[in-house]
Design a protein around this motif. Structure first.
Motif: not given
Ligand SMILES: Cc1cc2nc3c(=O)[nH]c(=O)nc-3n(C[C@H](O)[C@H](O)[C@H](O)COP(=O)(O)OP(=O)(O)OC[C@H]3O[C@@H](n4cnc5c(N)ncnc54)[C@H](O)[C@@H]3O)c2cc1C
Length: 395
Positions: A152-162
């Motif tokens: 259960d984690r919030f990740a503020p910036i994930v390149t290519g996350g989608a």
């Protein structure tokens, strides 16, 4: 599981055709992905098709069996066309190498052939709200479940996350007594997570990296812990740090070199000959300064690559200082080299979007380099390392 980097291959891989295909695809979509802040899905498709996603996967798992040197070459080449794509590729390679060297046999067997086949593009989740970029701590904690772990984690910036098929996340180890410095690296496949995107990605540069904020929840089997539980610091020192600094610096150098090359083609071509005086001492001096910056970054990149290839202990202060010097120097000098070119060429070809030099895009993209793992953090670490190396030895 082996700790040292794999030895350089005697015969370097010929990556030219594969890289040309990816770069040509990226070039066709570049203006659109930058304008719309959209992920370069077609170029990722080309990375999958050409086997380049499996560059660092050993041949016995179906990959190209490439070396860190091959990764540097590829990152530099892709950076010449599109810095966002170069960073997407370099970060994926860094994640892959962590799996190759630290995942247990079961996870390696499950994942590596699929990465090699182009089925799995890996995203990186290390940054966290509250601790920012600090790599060796984690706030969100893994939950202990029967036969598995809860995420259960919030990740503020994930390149290519989608677009990623799998994620490598840093998380605090489970248990009430675990401190923020007991960090584990875990793998989660996309279908093991509920993924909620938030916010809009509208940055100054690196627009095509589509680095969005994600809320990730789900559960993973216990063997998805990569390396020793709580032992991420070792992976950071041996893989994440070295490969990030080499890969990113190669991309930035490629971006600045591509910009300089397009400037020189313009100056020597028919459009430039009428507009610029290539005998001007001011213009020549500015070109020279830009080129000098890139030669200095290139030399440091090659020397640091040799240090990593040597298999020496990278935790030694002089070697860590060299790796950090590479990142800091490349991020500042590549940006400065492109800024020099903007000054040299002026408004029309230095500042306007539609110039074939693409200096405007290179400058916006490269402005992210000192921020992407803040140089301030590295200076502070370097000060501490310098105190431990009183003899001032060099790697
Ligand atoms: C294009 C791009 C893509 C990215 N993709 C990813 C990704 O896929 N996954 C991921 O996890 N992260 C990603 N990041 C995040 C990146 O790795 C950094 O962690 C992040 O940029 C740091 O953000 P920050 O500057 O807000 O935070 P911080 O590093 O926390 O810094 C905040 C501010 O404090 C200052 N500061 C920090 N420490 C010190 C110190 N010790 N002394 C003095 N000043 C200090 C910094 O200079 C900065 O001004 C990406 C970043 C960029 C730019």
């Amino acid at each position: 599981m082996t700790a040292g980097p794999r030895a350089a291959q005697p015969v370097p891989l010929d990556l030219t055709d594969r890289l040309t295909e990816v770069a040509e695809t990226a070039e066709r979509h570049l203006a659109h992905t930058d304008r719309a802040a959209e992920f370069p899905a077609e170029a990722l498709g080309a990375l999958r098709r050409t086997g380049l996603l499996g560059l660092l996967v050993p041949a016995e798992h179906g990959g190209l069996g490439g070396t860190v040197r091959d990764m540097v070459t590829a990152a530099q080449t892709l950076g010449r066309t599109d810095m966002s794509l170069g960073m997407i590729f370099a970060m994926h390679c860094q994640q892959t190498e962590a799996l190759v060297r630290y995942a247990d046999e079961r996870l390696r067997t499950e994942l590596l052939p699929r990465i090699a086949a182009g089925e799995i593009y890996l995203a990186s989740v290390t940054t966290e709200a509250g601790k920012g970029g600090h790599l060796l701590s984690a706030q969100a904690q893994l939950g202990a479940l029967e036969g598995g772990l809860a995420i259960d984690r919030f990740a503020p910036i994930v390149t290519g996350g989608a677009h990623a098929d799998g994620f490598l996340l840093t998380m605090r180890s489970p248990g009430a007594e675990a401190t923020a410095h007991e960090v584990s690296l875990v793998y989660a496949h996309r279908d093991q997570l509920d993924i909620e995107a938030s916010g809009d990605w509208q940055p100054m540069g690196m627009r095509a990296s589509h680095s969005i904020a994600l809320k990730l929840t789900g559960r993973i089997p216990a063997h998805h812990v990569v390396g020793e539980p709580g032992g991420f610091h070792r992976i950071a020192a041996e893989v994440f740090g070295p490969l990030a600094h080499l890969g990113w610096s190669a991309v930035w150098l490629g971006t600045a070199a591509g910009a300089l090359s397009r400037v020189l083609r313009l100056l020597r071509g028919p459009a430039g000959r009428g507009r610029f005086d290539t005998g001007s001492e001011l213009l020549l001096t500015r070109l020279a300064r830009s080129r000098q910056r890139l030669d200095a970054v290139h030399a440091l990149l090659q020397q640091t690559l040799r240090t990593v290839e040597s298999g020496a202990d990278l935790s030694a202060p002089a070697r860590q200082l060299q790796l950090n010097a590479l990142k800091i120097t490349a991020s500042e000098e590549c940006l400065a080299a492109v800024d020099d070119l903007v000054t040299a060429l002026g408004l029309r070809h230095g500042y306007l979007k539609d110039s074939p030099t693409r200096l405007e895009l290179a400058l916006r993209d490269l402005r992210s380099a000192p921020l992407n793992y803040s140089n301030d953090r590295l200076h502070l670490a370097d000060g501490r390392l310098a105190l431990r190396d009183q003899g001032v030895s060099f790697a």
